[in-house]
Write a protein that holds these residues in place. Structure first.
Motif, PDB file in Angstrom:
ATOM      1  N   LYS A  49      14.419  56.992  60.635  1.00  0.00           N
ATOM      2  CA  LYS A  49      15.292  55.875  60.274  1.00  0.00           C
ATOM      3  C   LYS A  49      16.122  56.279  59.067  1.00  0.00           C
ATOM      4  N   LYS A  50      17.297  56.773  59.313  1.00  0.00           N
ATOM      5  CA  LYS A  50      18.206  57.216  58.268  1.00  0.00           C
ATOM      6  C   LYS A  50      19.568  56.545  58.464  1.00  0.00           C
ATOM      7  N   ILE A  51      20.260  56.299  57.344  1.00  0.00           N
ATOM      8  CA  ILE A  51      21.591  55.704  57.370  1.00  0.00           C
ATOM      9  C   ILE A  51      22.485  56.456  56.400  1.00  0.00           C
ATOM     10  N   SER A  52      23.690  56.799  56.832  1.00  0.00           N
ATOM     11  CA  SER A  52      24.604  57.571  55.991  1.00  0.00           C
ATOM     12  C   SER A  52      25.349  56.658  55.022  1.00  0.00           C
ATOM     13  N   GLN A  53      25.922  57.313  53.992  1.00  0.00           N
ATOM     14  CA  GLN A  53      26.693  56.560  53.003  1.00  0.00           C
ATOM     15  C   GLN A  53      27.864  55.837  53.662  1.00  0.00           C
ATOM     16  N   PHE A  94      24.310  60.903  47.150  1.00  0.00           N
ATOM     17  CA  PHE A  94      23.451  61.021  48.334  1.00  0.00           C
ATOM     18  C   PHE A  94      24.280  60.793  49.606  1.00  0.00           C
ATOM     19  N   LYS A  95      24.029  61.592  50.619  1.00  0.00           N
ATOM     20  CA  LYS A  95      24.733  61.471  51.897  1.00  0.00           C
ATOM     21  C   LYS A  95      24.038  60.502  52.851  1.00  0.00           C
ATOM     22  N   GLU A  96      22.723  60.348  52.738  1.00  0.00           N
ATOM     23  CA  GLU A  96      22.004  59.435  53.597  1.00  0.00           C
ATOM     24  C   GLU A  96      20.803  58.859  52.877  1.00  0.00           C
ATOM     25  N   PHE A  97      20.310  57.747  53.430  1.00  0.00           N
ATOM     26  CA  PHE A  97      19.230  57.013  52.789  1.00  0.00           C
ATOM     27  C   PHE A  97      18.231  56.580  53.854  1.00  0.00           C
ATOM     28  N   ASP A 113      19.753  32.617  47.652  1.00  0.00           N
ATOM     29  CA  ASP A 113      21.213  32.525  47.785  1.00  0.00           C
ATOM     30  C   ASP A 113      21.811  33.520  48.771  1.00  0.00           C
ATOM     31  N   GLY A 114      20.995  34.126  49.649  1.00  0.00           N
ATOM     32  CA  GLY A 114      21.591  35.076  50.576  1.00  0.00           C
ATOM     33  C   GLY A 114      20.605  35.604  51.597  1.00  0.00           C
ATOM     34  N   PHE A 115      20.909  36.816  52.105  1.00  0.00           N
ATOM     35  CA  PHE A 115      20.094  37.426  53.148  1.00  0.00           C
ATOM     36  C   PHE A 115      20.254  38.935  53.060  1.00  0.00           C
ATOM     37  N   VAL A 116      19.249  39.658  53.597  1.00  0.00           N
ATOM     38  CA  VAL A 116      19.232  41.117  53.564  1.00  0.00           C
ATOM     39  C   VAL A 116      19.764  41.648  54.890  1.00  0.00           C
ATOM     40  N   ILE A 117      20.779  42.508  54.815  1.00  0.00           N
ATOM     41  CA  ILE A 117      21.321  43.142  56.018  1.00  0.00           C
ATOM     42  C   ILE A 117      20.658  44.498  56.234  1.00  0.00           C
ATOM     43  N   VAL A 118      20.575  45.314  55.170  1.00  0.00           N
ATOM     44  CA  VAL A 118      19.886  46.607  55.217  1.00  0.00           C
ATOM     45  C   VAL A 118      18.755  46.566  54.200  1.00  0.00           C
ATOM     46  N   LYS A 119      17.517  46.753  54.651  1.00  0.00           N
ATOM     47  CA  LYS A 119      16.351  46.796  53.765  1.00  0.00           C
ATOM     48  C   LYS A 119      15.918  48.247  53.627  1.00  0.00           C
ATOM     49  N   GLY A 120      16.077  48.772  52.411  1.00  0.00           N
ATOM     50  CA  GLY A 120      15.788  50.175  52.184  1.00  0.00           C
ATOM     51  C   GLY A 120      14.303  50.485  52.148  1.00  0.00           C
ATOM     52  N   LYS A 121      13.987  51.793  52.303  1.00  0.00           N
ATOM     53  CA  LYS A 121      12.606  52.254  52.256  1.00  0.00           C
ATOM     54  C   LYS A 121      12.595  53.717  51.867  1.00  0.00           C
ATOM     55  N   GLY A 122      11.683  54.077  51.004  1.00  0.00           N
ATOM     56  CA  GLY A 122      11.579  55.459  50.576  1.00  0.00           C
ATOM     57  C   GLY A 122      12.562  55.768  49.464  1.00  0.00           C
ATOM     58  N   ALA A 123      12.726  57.052  49.225  1.00  0.00           N
ATOM     59  CA  ALA A 123      13.638  57.486  48.174  1.00  0.00           C
ATOM     60  C   ALA A 123      14.467  58.656  48.700  1.00  0.00           C
ATOM     61  N   PRO A 124      15.781  58.625  48.539  1.00  0.00           N
ATOM     62  CA  PRO A 124      16.526  57.468  48.029  1.00  0.00           C
ATOM     63  C   PRO A 124      16.663  56.400  49.139  1.00  0.00           C
TER      64      PRO A 124
END
Length: 662
Positions: A559-563, A589-592, A618-629
């Motif tokens: 599960k990776k997502i680019s900048q 960083f190029k991906e997270f 007051d909002g919602f999470v679209i992308v929930k990160g995990k790990g580093a970075p």
């Protein structure tokens, strides 16, 4: 002797100081009229004035109630007939006035007709006037009526009328039969009705009719020559004149036989017909119409398009030739045959089109027939269709066919068990469908979409159409992006109408995010995508209602997502959306890594209530990160216009977004 008695009567009346003489009768009749309960009064003071009152005066099919008749019996007599009303269906006539004047010494005698007239269901009264010159030989010479006029607040119809009594030879015996020739001319006439269903402007033309007695009836013929002007007769519209209608037949009560009628329409062709009408029941005992080698575009514009202006076939550009015939008895159609040769049909809105279209469509009430049709090429939207041929059996009001194959790109749609019927003034049909694999790359390119990989394939157990509603039983599945997209509960209300309405549910499973993001130049995201679109409703093919959830799937995959993908997701979130990582740090960083990515939309009308994988204050999470970075993308604007959502998608896919990440 009679003259002596009348003189004696008048002398005796004067000698006895009698001022008038009154005579009564039950009825007086001739070939031209019938007078019921007449009462005649002779004014002895003038000796030339006779006044007649009666219960009823009948002239042909017209009846005057309680007529008042004034007769001047001098050397140059006059006759005046007035009444409160005249009965002459389907019109109402009041205050009719008929005046016959022989007083002119040099000019011909005249006959004037004046009245107020209206149709039975109309509220507007109009004025009718006709002034005729009476010929010296009224039974054989032409009556000229040159200043006829009917006008009301919606109409102005000037006309001229020539009436010529005739005698024609009948049979070898030399027997003569009476007849009449009529010629009616209108010039620059205009009219309209209260409902706006019938109207004309600058109408100029001539009607010529000829009839004579024969075998207990009347042999007749006529020519209708429309020279110029516009005519609207709901739903048909004709302009430019230059049309000719020839007709002839025979009338014997109660039947009117049209033995031959020919209508010449420039730009269309020539139509022929025969008919028999019962004038008492007002029904067609027989009707036949046929036309050969007519212009298909002319037939469509003149007769087909006005009947279906708001349907899917109401805006076509067509060409080609057609032959057609029709036969009916009473209100029951008996036979029909339509041949279309090398035609083309193109929807002017770009929805569909066919070229080199040929069809033979026979129909017979008494026995089954076989129809055949096909085309060399076509398209639906921008998706090209290959050569297609189809055969079916028609049995009265039903049609069946074992199969139909529609080549589409490198695949095809195959229909089986096709059945349709006309029931209760509506079409009902059902069909099964299988889809041979169609290349998504070709399909997406033909619609000017970004190039996609994979194939579309699937099957539908049953599709039905009844009461202007199309329904799909079972699920249709499409194989896309190494996963599956399913459609179920499809329901389309009035699919061929002006404003179709669609309801359906969609599911997405195991969609390869890497394939999608490469296709749409979105930036790289690895993983699997799943989603549900529940209760989707389209009105005129535009979304107005849905509950949509699109999110990444759980599973043991990277599960990776680019900048770049983070920036584009932030752009999709719109104003108030931010990546929870400083830009100065993000750029290194190029991906997270991520745990979950998702968006929700509850669409009501044009407003979409947004959501993500979870809620925050007051909002919602679209992308929930995990790990580093890792990086989080949060949205804070919950209510947005659907038009804005579509605009953001367009900007992102066009790579035109200018993203600033907080």
């Amino acid at each position: 002797m009679r003259i002596w008695c009348l003189s004696l009567m008048l002398w005796s009346a004067q000698a006895c100081a009698i001022s008038q003489i009154s005579l009564s009768a039950d009825s007086i009749s001739s070939d031209l009229f019938r007078l019921d309960k007449p009462n005649a009064v002779l004014d002895l003071s003038s000796k030339q004035q006779v006044k007649i009152n009666a219960q009823r005066l009948t002239l042909g099919d017209a009846t005057l109630d309680k007529p008042n008749i004034s007769l001047d019996i001098s050397q140059r007599p006059t006759l005046l007939i007035t009444s409160d009303q005249l009965q002459m269906e389907p019109y109402q006539v009041r205050h009719p006035r008929i005046f016959l004047d022989y007083r002119q010494k040099v000019l011909q005698p005249t006959l004037s007709l004046d009245a107020e007239v209206k149709a039975l269901h109309d509220a507007v009264w109009g004025k009718f006037h006709l002034h005729c010159l009476v010929p010296a030989q009224a039974a054989t010479q032409t009556w000229r009526c040159e200043d006829g006029l009917y006008q009301d607040i919606r109409s102005h119809i000037p006309f001229e009328l020539l009436v010529t009594p005739t005698w024609k030879s009948v049979g070898k015996s030399g027997e003569m039969a009476r007849g009449v020739d009529l010629e009616l001319s209108v010039n620059q006439a205009k009219f309209s009705d209260a409902e706006g269903l019938h109207a004309a402007d600058k109408l100029t033309g001539k009607v010529s009719l000829s009839a004579h007695e024969q075998a207990g009836g009347w042999r007749w013929q006529g020519i209708f020559d429309w020279q110029q002007g516009e005519l609207f007769w709901q739903p048909f519209y004709f302009a430019d004149g230059n049309k000719r209608f020839e007709i002839k037949g025979f009338y014997r009560q109660p039947y009117l036989d049209v033995e031959q009628a020919t209508l010449n329409l420039p730009g269309v062709g020539t139509l022929h017909s025969q008919s028999r009408v019962n004038l008492v029941s007002k029904e067609f005992d027989l009707l036949k119409v046929d036309a050969s080698d007519v212009d298909f575009n002319g037939v469509y514009q003149a007769f087909i398009q006005p009947l279906i202006p708001d349907s899917a076939f109401g805006h076509l550009k067509v060409s080609g030739k057609a032959d057609w015939s029709f036969e009916a008895k009473g209100l029951q159609p008996l036979k029909f045959h339509l041949n279309i040769t090398d035609a083309s049909l193109e929807d002017q809105l770009g929805k569909f089109g066919f070229s080199h279209f040929n069809a033979s469509i026979p129909w017979d009430y008494e026995q089954p027939t076989q129809i055949a049709m096909g085309y060399q090429s076509g398209h639906v939207l921008k998706v090209p269709l290959g050569p297609t041929s189809w055969w079916a059996e028609v049995n009265r009001y039903s049609i069946t066919s074992p199969s139909l194959k529609l080549p589409i790109l490198d695949g095809a749609l195959e229909f089986q068990d096709i059945s349709a019927a006309w029931i209760n003034q509506s079409m009902v049909w059902h069909v099964r469908m299988d889809m041979q694999p169609i290349s998504m790359s070709q399909f997406s390119q033909s619609l000017d979409w970004p190039t996609m990989r994979g194939q579309i394939t699937g099957s539908v157990p049953l599709i039905t159409y009844a009461n202007h509603e199309l329904r799909m039983t079972g699920d249709m599945q499409f194989k896309l992006f190494n996963g599956m997209v399913g459609m179920s509960d499809l329901d389309i209300d009035d699919p061929l109408g002006a404003v179709p309405k669609l309801h359906a549910n969609f599911t997405m499973r195991d969609i390869d995010l890497g394939e999608i993001t490469r296709t749409f130049n979105f930036g790289s995201i690895t993983g699997k995508l799943e989603g549900d679109i529940r209760h989707l409703r389209l009105q005129n093919w535009k979304p107005v209602y849905m509950d949509a959830v699109i999110q990444t799937a759980d599973g043991p995959f990277e599960k990776k997502i680019s900048q770049r993908a983070v920036e584009n997701i932030t752009a999709l979130g719109g104003e108030g959306t931010a990546a929870a990582l400083q830009r100065t740090f993000l750029r290194f960083f190029k991906e997270f890594g991520y745990e979950k990515i998702g968006l929700r939309c509850e669409l009501r009308g044009d407003i979409c209530k947004m959501g993500g994988v979870e809620a925050i204050p007051d909002g919602f999470v679209i992308v929930k990160g995990k790990g580093a970075p890792s990086v989080n993308v949060n949205g804070y604007t919950r209510y947005v216009s659907w038009k804005d959502v579509l605009a953001r998608m367009q900007r992102v896919t066009d790579s035109n977004s200018k993203i600033i990440i907080d």
